[in-house]
Design an enzyme around this catalytic site. Structure first.
Site, PDB file in Angstrom:
ATOM      1  N   SER A 101       0.840  -1.193   0.000  1.00 19.94           N
ATOM      2  CA  SER A 101       0.000   0.000   0.000  1.00 19.94           C
ATOM      3  C   SER A 101       0.873   1.240   0.000  1.00 19.94           C
ATOM      4  CB  SER A 101      -0.919   0.006   1.235  1.00 19.94           C
ATOM      5  OG  SER A 101      -1.851   1.072   1.166  1.00 19.94           O
ATOM      6  N   ASP A 102       0.354   2.300  -0.597  1.00 18.00           N
ATOM      7  CA  ASP A 102       1.072   3.570  -0.600  1.00 18.00           C
ATOM      8  C   ASP A 102       0.061   4.703  -0.622  1.00 18.00           C
ATOM      9  OD1 ASP A 102       3.946   4.735  -0.965  1.00 18.00           O
ATOM     10  OD2 ASP A 102       2.685   5.901  -2.315  1.00 18.00           O
TER      11      ASP A 102
END
Length: 209
Positions: free
Chosen positions: A74-75
């Site tokens: 995730s970012d």
């Protein structure tokens, strides 16, 4: 792939304590491995493209180490008037960010990738989604912003505010299809992806292989 009483090993490709806490809410055993990748945006890259690319790269990097696992990457990229807002890293930078954002609407792009390392076809191994959250900041004076920062010290958070903590007091409105996205890991999207990968979340026995 049908659901099974034994699910693949789950690995969170992140060094974020916030994402680890969020994932623990699902009560599924998982490992945490921080990927070593360059998180700088590319020249001319849009914020949502940056977030999606990095989420995918994080998951893909760890998938090489765990060929039989489901990898979660995730970012998050925050933007104000189209410009990316990074983690402040210091009190002075955080205060500057909050001064720029007060009274304004900030867009947070939280990208999620679930990489099934069991799938040899890289094009089919990844499920990817970008969840947008729109946050309106209160128009507060400098002394209140400074007092908040000294109390919570959110210097490792993009946007300089922890919505799950005292930072909620400097926010006027949060608009999102997933309330966990702003903290860094969209659990509604993730549970959908896990189900597609054959993972049942309730009442089953879980394994690590």
């Amino acid at each position: 792939m049908p659901a099974s009483s034994i699910v693949p090993r789950l690995v969170l490709a992140s060094g974020s304590a916030y994402r680890k806490e969020l994932l623990s809410r699902l009560r599924i055993p998982f490992d945490v491995v921080a990927p070593d990748i360059d998180e700088s945006p590319l020249a001319g890259e849009s914020p949502d493209t940056t977030a999606v690319r990095l989420a995918r790269q994080k998951a893909a990097a760890i998938a090489k180490q765990y060929p039989d696992a489901l990898i979660i990457g995730s970012d998050q990229v925050a933007t104000l008037d189209g410009e990316q807002i990074g983690k402040p890293g210091s009190h002075d930078m955080a205060l500057k960010q909050l001064q720029q954002m007060r009274g304004k609407r900030v867009v947070f792009h939280t990208a999620l990738c679930l990489w099934d390392a069991r799938n040899a076809n890289a094009a089919q191994a990844a499920q990817v989604e970008n969840v947008q959250t729109f946050v309106t900041f209160r128009d507060l004076p400098d002394e209140q912003l400074d007092a908040y920062l000294r109390t919570e010290q959110p210097y490792d958070c993009a946007g300089s505010a922890k919505n799950e903590g005292l930072g909620i007091a400097i926010l006027e409105k949060i608009e999102s299809p997933d309330p966990t996205a702003l903290t860094g890991l969209p659990l509604i999207a993730l549970t959908t992806m896990l189900r597609r990968a054959g993972v049942s979340l309730f009442g089953l026995r879980y394994g690590t292989s």
